[in-house]
Design an enzyme around this catalytic site. Structure first.
Site, short mmCIF file in Angstrom:
data_model
loop_
_atom_site.label_atom_id
_atom_site.label_comp_id
_atom_site.label_asym_id
_atom_site.label_seq_id
_atom_site.Cartn_x
_atom_site.Cartn_y
_atom_site.Cartn_z
N SER A 287 3.04 -1.68 10.12
CA SER A 287 5.12 -2.07 10.28
C SER A 287 4.88 -3.57 10.41
O SER A 287 5.95 -3.48 10.89
CB SER A 287 4.91 -1.45 11.64
OG SER A 287 4.59 -0.44 11.94
N ASN B 35 1.43 -1.11 -0.05
CA ASN B 35 0.34 0.46 0.17
C ASN B 35 0.73 1.30 0.11
O ASN B 35 1.33 1.63 0.95
CB ASN B 35 -0.77 -0.63 1.19
CG ASN B 35 -1.63 1.06 1.14
OD1 ASN B 35 -2.06 1.86 0.61
ND2 ASN B 35 -2.16 1.44 3.07
N TRP B 36 1.04 1.91 -0.88
CA TRP B 36 1.99 3.44 -1.55
C TRP B 36 1.37 3.78 -0.40
O TRP B 36 1.85 5.37 -0.28
CB TRP B 36 2.30 3.67 -3.05
CG TRP B 36 3.59 2.15 -3.12
CD1 TRP B 36 3.37 1.12 -3.03
CD2 TRP B 36 3.86 2.03 -4.93
NE1 TRP B 36 3.88 -0.16 -3.88
CE2 TRP B 36 4.06 1.17 -4.97
CE3 TRP B 36 3.09 3.42 -6.05
CZ2 TRP B 36 5.01 0.54 -5.89
CZ3 TRP B 36 3.52 2.28 -7.48
CH2 TRP B 36 3.97 1.55 -7.16
N LYS B 37 0.73 4.39 -0.69
CA LYS B 37 -0.23 5.69 0.30
C LYS B 37 0.12 6.14 -0.77
O LYS B 37 0.01 6.86 -1.99
CB LYS B 37 0.24 5.42 1.70
CG LYS B 37 -0.12 4.34 2.69
CD LYS B 37 -0.17 4.39 4.20
CE LYS B 37 -0.05 2.90 4.72
NZ LYS B 37 -0.64 3.78 6.06
N HIS C 219 -10.25 1.21 4.80
CA HIS C 219 -8.58 1.47 5.24
C HIS C 219 -8.68 2.20 5.80
O HIS C 219 -10.17 3.61 6.35
CB HIS C 219 -7.25 2.27 4.43
CG HIS C 219 -6.15 1.94 5.29
ND1 HIS C 219 -5.59 3.35 6.22
CD2 HIS C 219 -5.18 1.24 4.98
CE1 HIS C 219 -4.69 2.62 6.04
NE2 HIS C 219 -3.97 1.85 6.29
N GLU D 51 -5.86 -4.76 10.39
CA GLU D 51 -4.96 -3.83 10.53
C GLU D 51 -4.84 -3.23 12.15
O GLU D 51 -5.79 -1.99 12.15
CB GLU D 51 -4.99 -2.87 9.47
CG GLU D 51 -4.54 -3.56 8.36
CD GLU D 51 -4.02 -2.37 7.41
OE1 GLU D 51 -2.94 -2.25 6.65
OE2 GLU D 51 -4.64 -1.29 7.50
N GLU E 136 -7.19 5.21 7.98
CA GLU E 136 -7.00 5.78 7.45
C GLU E 136 -8.23 6.60 6.67
O GLU E 136 -8.80 7.64 6.99
CB GLU E 136 -5.61 6.82 5.88
CG GLU E 136 -3.97 6.26 7.50
CD GLU E 136 -3.60 5.48 6.14
OE1 GLU E 136 -3.81 5.68 5.19
OE2 GLU E 136 -1.76 4.76 7.13
N GLY F 261 2.22 2.40 10.63
CA GLY F 261 3.07 3.92 10.26
C GLY F 261 3.77 3.60 12.19
O GLY F 261 4.30 5.06 11.84
N GLY G 52 2.63 -0.96 4.79
CA GLY G 52 2.77 0.50 4.02
C GLY G 52 4.05 0.93 3.76
O GLY G 52 4.38 0.63 2.51
N GLY G 53 4.93 1.32 4.94
CA GLY G 53 5.73 1.75 4.97
C GLY G 53 6.86 1.33 3.82
O GLY G 53 7.84 1.57 3.55
#
Ligand code: PGA
Length: 256
Positions: free
Chosen positions: A212, A9-11, A95, A167, A97, A173, A233-234
């Protein structure tokens, strides 16, 4: 049989040139996938570029969001058929976010989930509790509510074409990953929720862990019986790290 999946997930990250560097590396190192689905989820603006780079490779792509309906006067939104037109196979729905920053409520998430399926996209439905909810002992109640609202609206059977990602919000993150056992407990709870109604479905349902996930913790998370891969993600923005996570998932014995 549940095929492990690793989705990046590149966000809201990436430039035209960073996308080329990242995708070229993945293409070079993932020439064939062994019993695993590898997916990247770029921002809308990079989807067409990713399609051009990945078409004909074993790596799939998808989107991070969609709007309800097929087209129309919804300024700034993107519809399922548009995503299909650009080769997307998957789409994230719910998600945290989007739930927490963009105020998406249970009904909107459920509607997006159903819309995705209507247009031939596999939704990756994200669920998870906040730190405050966990501390109050509400984890299972929250997850159940997030899932039940989708089951009620889209039907249990629709989960045959969907993927769930657990999640925990406190792990996203933050560098604070759930321990493999903490994650396994919730994954098992989710699977049991489905098995009460349909054992066959629950055995087939892929449940990814996100929060994470990194190259150095992926193997221990993926070793847990109810964790079928990761939503990353990151660490998905760093080519070598993402590749190592994919390799960790390849080691996972496919559950019968
Ligand atoms: P993270 O994000 O790996 O950076 O914690 C996961 C996600 O939000 O999907």
């Amino acid at each position: 049989m549940r095929k492990p999946m690793v989705a990046g997930n590149w966000k809201m990250n990436g430039t035209r040139s960073s996308v080329i560097t990242l995708v070229d590396f993945l293409k070079q190192h993932i020439k064939k996938t062994i019993n695993i689905d590898v997916v990247v989820l770029p921002s809308f603006i990079h989807i067409s570029q990713v399609e051009a780079l990945l078409v004909g490779t074993p790596i799939s792509w998808g989107a991070q969001n969609l709007y309800i309906g097929s087209q129309g006067a919804f300024t700034g939104e993107v519809a399922g058929p548009m995503l299909r037109d650009y080769g997307c196979k998957y789409v994230l729905v719910g998600h945290s976010e989007r739930r927490l920053v963009l105020n998406e409520n249970l009904q909107l998430v459920a509607t997006k989930f159903k819309t995705a399926l209507e247009f031939g996209l596999q939704p990756i439905l994200c669920v998870g509790e906040t730190l405050a909810e966990r501390q109050k002992g509400q984890t299972e109640r929250v997850i159940q509510q997030q899932l039940q609202s989708v089951i009620d609206f889209a039907g249990l059977e629709s989960f045959r074409h969907a993927i769930i990602a657990y999640e925990p919000v406190w792990a996203i993150g933050t560098g604070q990953t759930a321990t493999p056992q903490q994650a396994q407990d919730v994954h098992q709870f989710i699977r049991q929720l489905f098995s009460k109604q349909d054992t066959n479905l629950s055995n087939l349902l892929r449940i990814l862990y996100g929060g994470s996930v990194k190259a150095d913790n992926a193997a221990s998370l993926f070793a847990m019986p109810d964790i079928d891969g990761g939503l990353v993600g990151g660490a998905s923005l760093e080519a070598k790290g993402f590749l190592d996570i994919v390799k960790a998932a390849e080691q996972k014995k496919v559950e019968a």
